[in-house]
Design a protein around this motif. Structure first.
Motif, short mmCIF file in Angstrom:
data_model
loop_
_atom_site.label_atom_id
_atom_site.label_comp_id
_atom_site.label_asym_id
_atom_site.label_seq_id
_atom_site.Cartn_x
_atom_site.Cartn_y
_atom_site.Cartn_z
N GLN A 88 30.46 -23.02 -10.90
CA GLN A 88 30.08 -22.47 -12.21
C GLN A 88 31.28 -21.70 -12.76
O GLN A 88 31.69 -20.70 -12.17
CB GLN A 88 28.86 -21.57 -12.05
N THR A 89 31.82 -22.15 -13.88
CA THR A 89 33.09 -21.60 -14.35
C THR A 89 33.03 -21.17 -15.82
O THR A 89 32.13 -21.56 -16.57
CB THR A 89 34.21 -22.64 -14.19
N ASN A 90 34.03 -20.36 -16.20
CA ASN A 90 34.17 -19.88 -17.57
C ASN A 90 35.62 -20.02 -18.01
O ASN A 90 36.53 -19.57 -17.30
CB ASN A 90 33.77 -18.41 -17.66
N PHE A 91 35.81 -20.61 -19.18
CA PHE A 91 37.14 -20.71 -19.78
C PHE A 91 37.09 -20.10 -21.17
O PHE A 91 36.13 -20.29 -21.92
CB PHE A 91 37.60 -22.16 -19.88
N LYS A 92 38.14 -19.34 -21.52
CA LYS A 92 38.22 -18.76 -22.86
C LYS A 92 39.67 -18.66 -23.30
O LYS A 92 40.56 -18.34 -22.49
CB LYS A 92 37.58 -17.37 -22.90
N ALA A 93 39.94 -18.95 -24.57
CA ALA A 93 41.26 -18.78 -25.16
C ALA A 93 41.08 -18.11 -26.51
O ALA A 93 40.18 -18.49 -27.28
CB ALA A 93 41.97 -20.12 -25.32
N GLY A 94 41.90 -17.11 -26.79
CA GLY A 94 41.70 -16.37 -28.03
C GLY A 94 42.96 -15.76 -28.60
O GLY A 94 44.05 -15.87 -28.03
N TYR A 95 42.79 -15.09 -29.73
CA TYR A 95 43.91 -14.54 -30.50
C TYR A 95 43.48 -13.20 -31.10
O TYR A 95 42.36 -13.08 -31.63
CB TYR A 95 44.29 -15.52 -31.60
N PHE A 96 44.34 -12.20 -31.01
CA PHE A 96 44.09 -10.90 -31.62
C PHE A 96 44.46 -10.96 -33.10
O PHE A 96 45.64 -11.04 -33.46
CB PHE A 96 44.91 -9.81 -30.93
N VAL A 103 39.41 -13.40 -32.12
CA VAL A 103 38.60 -14.61 -32.28
C VAL A 103 38.97 -15.53 -31.12
O VAL A 103 40.14 -15.59 -30.71
CB VAL A 103 38.86 -15.31 -33.63
N SER A 104 37.98 -16.23 -30.60
CA SER A 104 38.25 -17.06 -29.42
C SER A 104 37.28 -18.23 -29.37
O SER A 104 36.26 -18.25 -30.06
CB SER A 104 38.14 -16.24 -28.13
N VAL A 105 37.63 -19.20 -28.55
CA VAL A 105 36.74 -20.32 -28.22
C VAL A 105 36.62 -20.37 -26.71
O VAL A 105 37.55 -19.98 -25.99
CB VAL A 105 37.27 -21.65 -28.78
N GLY A 106 35.46 -20.83 -26.24
CA GLY A 106 35.27 -20.85 -24.81
C GLY A 106 34.27 -21.89 -24.36
O GLY A 106 33.57 -22.50 -25.17
N LEU A 107 34.24 -22.08 -23.06
CA LEU A 107 33.29 -22.98 -22.42
C LEU A 107 32.70 -22.28 -21.21
O LEU A 107 33.43 -21.92 -20.27
CB LEU A 107 33.97 -24.28 -21.98
N ASP A 108 31.39 -22.04 -21.24
CA ASP A 108 30.67 -21.54 -20.08
C ASP A 108 30.02 -22.73 -19.39
O ASP A 108 29.12 -23.37 -19.95
CB ASP A 108 29.60 -20.53 -20.49
N HIS A 109 30.51 -23.03 -18.20
CA HIS A 109 29.96 -24.14 -17.42
C HIS A 109 28.95 -23.55 -16.45
O HIS A 109 29.29 -23.13 -15.33
CB HIS A 109 31.10 -24.86 -16.69
N MET A 110 27.69 -23.49 -16.89
CA MET A 110 26.62 -22.94 -16.08
C MET A 110 25.85 -24.08 -15.41
O MET A 110 26.06 -25.25 -15.72
CB MET A 110 25.68 -22.10 -16.96
N LYS A 111 24.98 -23.71 -14.49
CA LYS A 111 24.13 -24.70 -13.83
C LYS A 111 22.69 -24.21 -13.83
O LYS A 111 22.42 -23.04 -13.54
CB LYS A 111 24.62 -24.97 -12.41
N TYR A 112 21.79 -25.14 -14.17
CA TYR A 112 20.37 -24.83 -14.31
C TYR A 112 19.60 -25.83 -13.45
O TYR A 112 19.68 -27.04 -13.65
CB TYR A 112 19.96 -24.96 -15.78
#
Length: 282
Positions: A88-96, A103-112
């Motif tokens: 289960q992972t999290n990726f985020k990239a952003g700018y001040f 502001v940023s974009v991201g992907l939360d890779h969760m499992k259900y």
């Protein structure tokens, strides 16, 4: 006239000028224009939800379904490029966009993972052709207690419950509260933000003894908010701890190879995130 007061004043002015200059020159004194990227892992807790299943010969709801995540623990897969979707992972990239806002974009890779082999109330009907093995469950159900076995249903978003989002956040340097002398060596920030995005799960489903289905599909949307604490070392490297809460609504979940078959559900979740990252200017 004595020159001692003159030198005292000159010394104070020089000291003040030097301190101000040092503050301006510090990399951490200003964030505007910086980029950041992070990678980490998560654990989730989910609220119970009603799951609706619809197809050509059935339409029913399983009520108050519980589910859990599927943690990997501390494992090399978090940094193994060939197995990044296993934990289960999290990726985020952003700018001040300013010293305090990003502001940023991201992907939360969760499992259900739906908790199977539980007795739940079911409402609706199943009327499969007699040629299908799942016809053993045919009947009309009026909010009746029903044992949801593995043979009846297996339902997981394990590759995964993918939340792709855009986020707006605030950062505040609280290093002064801890009397840290040099934020270029060590800095502590508080952060909080709001996000919205889409759910693109790869749902693993086996319903009514039909063939297993396992494909990516755009299923719905999500909303979330987070609060966290950020520890930045040597200007460019950080560890961040986040508590994230959100709402997920998926009205179009694929369940079988037949596009007519679908499921829908909505629920709340709480996510705990540990991530590592870097912050830099280009």
């Amino acid at each position: 006239m004595t020159v001692k007061p003159f030198f005292s004043i000159a010394f104070l002015l020089l000291t003040y000028s030097t301190l101000a200059q040092d503050s301006i020159q510090r990399y951490t004194a200003s964030n505007k224009g910086k980029f950041f990227v992070s990678w980490g892992g998560n654990r989730e807790s989910y609220s119970n939800s009603d799951i609706s299943f619809k197809g050509e010969h059935y339409d029913f709801i399983i009520k108050d379904v519980s589910a859990a995540d599927r943690p990997k623990g501390w494992h090399i897969d978090y940094i193994n490029p060939t197995r990044l979707t296993i934990p289960q992972t999290n990726f985020k990239a952003g700018y001040f966009i300013s010293d305090n806002y990003t502001v940023s974009v991201g992907l939360d890779h969760m499992k259900y993972v739906m908790n199977n082999n539980k007795t739940k109330n079911i409402d609706g009907y199943i009327n499969l052709p007699d040629t299908e093995s799942g016809s053993i469950y045919n009947g009309t159900y009026n909010n009746e207690a029903f044992f949801v076995s593995d043979d009846f249903l297996q339902f997981e978003h394990t590759d995964g419950l993918n939340y792709i989002y855009a986020e707006f956040s605030r950062y505040d340097d609280i290093s002064k509260l801890f009397k840290l002398p040099n934020t270029d060596k060590f800095q502590i920030n508080l952060t909080e933000g709001l996000a919205a995005g889409m759910l693109y799960p790869k749902t693993n489903s086996k319903l009514l003894q039909k063939d297993r289905y396992d494909q990516f599909h755009l299923a719905g949307y999500g909303l979330s908010a987070h609060a966290g604490i950020n520890f930045t070392c040597f200007k460019h490297f950080f560890l961040q701890l986040d508590l994230k809460g959100g709402y997920i609504n998926m009205p179009d979940i694929r369940t079988t190879n037949n596009s007519i078959d679908s499921a829908s559900q909505h629920f709340f979740y709480i996510q705990r995130v540990v991530s590592f990252g870097g912050i830099f200017r280009i």
